[in-house]
Motif scaffolding. Structure first.
Motif, PDB file in Angstrom:
ATOM      1  N   ARG A 187     -57.472 -27.341  -2.405  1.00 50.97           N
ATOM      2  CA  ARG A 187     -56.087 -27.727  -2.102  1.00 50.97           C
ATOM      3  C   ARG A 187     -55.947 -29.234  -2.222  1.00 50.97           C
ATOM      4  O   ARG A 187     -56.740 -29.995  -1.651  1.00 50.97           O
ATOM      5  CB  ARG A 187     -55.687 -27.270  -0.701  1.00 50.97           C
ATOM      6  CG  ARG A 187     -54.301 -27.736  -0.267  1.00 50.97           C
ATOM      7  CD  ARG A 187     -53.766 -26.888   0.866  1.00 50.97           C
ATOM      8  NE  ARG A 187     -53.468 -25.533   0.392  1.00 50.97           N
ATOM      9  CZ  ARG A 187     -53.192 -24.508   1.198  1.00 50.97           C
ATOM     10  NH1 ARG A 187     -53.164 -24.688   2.508  1.00 50.97           N
ATOM     11  NH2 ARG A 187     -52.924 -23.318   0.689  1.00 50.97           N
ATOM     12  N   HIS A 222     -53.305 -32.535  -1.833  1.00 50.18           N
ATOM     13  CA  HIS A 222     -52.070 -33.029  -1.211  1.00 50.18           C
ATOM     14  C   HIS A 222     -51.670 -34.351  -1.853  1.00 50.18           C
ATOM     15  O   HIS A 222     -52.492 -35.264  -1.978  1.00 50.18           O
ATOM     16  CB  HIS A 222     -52.274 -33.263   0.288  1.00 50.18           C
ATOM     17  CG  HIS A 222     -52.087 -32.040   1.133  1.00 50.18           C
ATOM     18  ND1 HIS A 222     -50.940 -31.800   1.852  1.00 50.18           N
ATOM     19  CD2 HIS A 222     -52.903 -30.980   1.366  1.00 50.18           C
ATOM     20  CE1 HIS A 222     -51.061 -30.661   2.502  1.00 50.18           C
ATOM     21  NE2 HIS A 222     -52.244 -30.136   2.230  1.00 50.18           N
ATOM     22  N   PRO A 259     -48.688 -37.058  -1.072  1.00 52.45           N
ATOM     23  CA  PRO A 259     -47.522 -37.447  -0.280  1.00 52.45           C
ATOM     24  C   PRO A 259     -46.478 -38.144  -1.157  1.00 52.45           C
ATOM     25  O   PRO A 259     -46.754 -39.181  -1.748  1.00 52.45           O
ATOM     26  CB  PRO A 259     -48.096 -38.422   0.759  1.00 52.45           C
ATOM     27  CG  PRO A 259     -49.582 -38.266   0.683  1.00 52.45           C
ATOM     28  CD  PRO A 259     -49.887 -37.823  -0.707  1.00 52.45           C
ATOM     29  N   PHE A 315     -52.172 -37.106   9.787  1.00 51.69           N
ATOM     30  CA  PHE A 315     -52.778 -35.925   9.162  1.00 51.69           C
ATOM     31  C   PHE A 315     -54.270 -35.985   9.472  1.00 51.69           C
ATOM     32  O   PHE A 315     -54.938 -36.955   9.115  1.00 51.69           O
ATOM     33  CB  PHE A 315     -52.542 -35.962   7.651  1.00 51.69           C
ATOM     34  CG  PHE A 315     -52.834 -34.663   6.931  1.00 51.69           C
ATOM     35  CD1 PHE A 315     -54.074 -34.063   6.988  1.00 51.69           C
ATOM     36  CD2 PHE A 315     -51.854 -34.044   6.180  1.00 51.69           C
ATOM     37  CE1 PHE A 315     -54.343 -32.884   6.323  1.00 51.69           C
ATOM     38  CE2 PHE A 315     -52.104 -32.857   5.497  1.00 51.69           C
ATOM     39  CZ  PHE A 315     -53.352 -32.278   5.572  1.00 51.69           C
ATOM     40  N   TRP A 349     -55.008 -36.477  -2.679  1.00 58.57           N
ATOM     41  CA  TRP A 349     -56.104 -36.157  -1.769  1.00 58.57           C
ATOM     42  C   TRP A 349     -56.571 -34.716  -1.917  1.00 58.57           C
ATOM     43  O   TRP A 349     -55.755 -33.794  -1.922  1.00 58.57           O
ATOM     44  CB  TRP A 349     -55.666 -36.372  -0.325  1.00 58.57           C
ATOM     45  CG  TRP A 349     -55.377 -37.811  -0.012  1.00 58.57           C
ATOM     46  CD1 TRP A 349     -54.186 -38.473  -0.200  1.00 58.57           C
ATOM     47  CD2 TRP A 349     -56.293 -38.761   0.506  1.00 58.57           C
ATOM     48  NE1 TRP A 349     -54.319 -39.778   0.177  1.00 58.57           N
ATOM     49  CE2 TRP A 349     -55.596 -39.999   0.622  1.00 58.57           C
ATOM     50  CE3 TRP A 349     -57.631 -38.702   0.901  1.00 58.57           C
ATOM     51  CZ2 TRP A 349     -56.195 -41.146   1.109  1.00 58.57           C
ATOM     52  CZ3 TRP A 349     -58.231 -39.841   1.386  1.00 58.57           C
ATOM     53  CH2 TRP A 349     -57.525 -41.056   1.484  1.00 58.57           C
ATOM     54  N   ASN A 365     -44.877 -33.517   1.127  1.00 61.42           N
ATOM     55  CA  ASN A 365     -46.094 -33.498   0.322  1.00 61.42           C
ATOM     56  C   ASN A 365     -45.963 -32.500  -0.814  1.00 61.42           C
ATOM     57  O   ASN A 365     -45.417 -31.399  -0.622  1.00 61.42           O
ATOM     58  CB  ASN A 365     -47.311 -33.114   1.168  1.00 61.42           C
ATOM     59  CG  ASN A 365     -47.908 -34.286   1.914  1.00 61.42           C
ATOM     60  OD1 ASN A 365     -47.304 -35.350   2.002  1.00 61.42           O
ATOM     61  ND2 ASN A 365     -49.090 -34.102   2.478  1.00 61.42           N
ATOM     62  N   VAL A 383     -48.081 -30.002  -2.693  1.00 60.86           N
ATOM     63  CA  VAL A 383     -49.330 -29.313  -2.373  1.00 60.86           C
ATOM     64  C   VAL A 383     -49.710 -28.415  -3.542  1.00 60.86           C
ATOM     65  O   VAL A 383     -48.949 -27.521  -3.926  1.00 60.86           O
ATOM     66  CB  VAL A 383     -49.188 -28.492  -1.078  1.00 60.86           C
ATOM     67  CG1 VAL A 383     -50.503 -27.786  -0.749  1.00 60.86           C
ATOM     68  CG2 VAL A 383     -48.763 -29.397   0.083  1.00 60.86           C
ATOM     69  N   ASP A 439     -52.606 -25.916  -5.129  1.00 63.08           N
ATOM     70  CA  ASP A 439     -53.814 -25.097  -5.023  1.00 63.08           C
ATOM     71  C   ASP A 439     -54.309 -24.803  -6.427  1.00 63.08           C
ATOM     72  O   ASP A 439     -53.522 -24.429  -7.311  1.00 63.08           O
ATOM     73  CB  ASP A 439     -53.530 -23.782  -4.296  1.00 63.08           C
ATOM     74  CG  ASP A 439     -53.287 -23.975  -2.811  1.00 63.08           C
ATOM     75  OD1 ASP A 439     -53.587 -25.067  -2.301  1.00 63.08           O
ATOM     76  OD2 ASP A 439     -52.795 -23.035  -2.169  1.00 63.08           O
TER      77      ASP A 439
END
Length: 205
Positions: A128, A130, A132, A141, A156, A176, A178, A180
């Protein structure tokens, strides 16, 4: 002796050429869906799905946002088509991208400590990421009790298999991107080459 488990790592994927402000303005015009796991959070936490299972492409937004164990291909949603800079950033991932969402944590809201079992480079073939896009110094966080020094437009890897939590103590939303994805040699090398890596205090089990 067991191998150390990575908690998080800052990735070298520069976004200097991309301006996300227009994309965020468009994204804000859509109706986001509240996160379904209400026991995980207090306040407001909602989602806009950008890459979704093909089988749910024309279905309700709740199926697009939270169906992660589908066998059908992942395709861009109607929302991503209107977000060119975010789409360009996703295209920079040289690995198989699965679910992609914008996740917004509203002011004075928090995500309780929890784990997404198996979602780490040690526990599975998935990771995963992230990014921002809208954040303030009032956002905390944490992964394994350690603060991730997230800044706007940084990238990240997060060990979601470890206990993690978020608090937005500010007066503006935290948004964010996100991502995957399946881990291949490119992504694994990118994560391990990070000069800003932090390991878990204890092995995640």
């Amino acid at each position: 002796m067991s191998e150390p488990v990575l908690a998080f790592a800052k990735l070298d994927l520069s976004m200097e050429a991309l301006n996300f402000s227009d994309d965020l303005e468009v994204a804000r015009s859509h109706e986001w869906i509240s996160h379904v796991n209400t026991k995980y959070y207090q306040g407001g936490w909602d989602v806009l799905p950008l890459v979704v299972p093909q089988e749910h492409l024309n279905n309700h937004i709740i199926l697009q946002s939270f169906s992660h164990n589908c066998e059908s291909p992942w395709v861009e949603s109607q929302y991503l088509k209107r977000l060119p800079n975010i789409k360009a950033q996703i295209a920079r991932f040289e690995c198989e991208v699965l679910s992609v969402r914008l996740m917004r944590l509203h002011p004075n809201s928090s995500i309780r400590p929890h784990r997404d079992a198996g979602l780490s480079i040690e526990a599975s073939s998935q990771a995963r990421i992230h990014i921002p896009l809208e954040i303030s110094p009032d956002v905390l966080f944490q992964v394994d009790g350690v603060s991730v020094p997230m800044e706007e437009n940084s990238v990240w890897y997060i060990n979601a298999d470890a206990v993690h939590s978020v608090k937005n103590n500010g007066n503006t939303p935290r948004v964010n991107l996100v991502v995957d994805c399946n881990v291949n040699e490119w992504l694994f090398k990118l994560i391990m080459a990070s000069k800003e890596k932090t390991y878990c205090c204890e092995k995640v089990s």
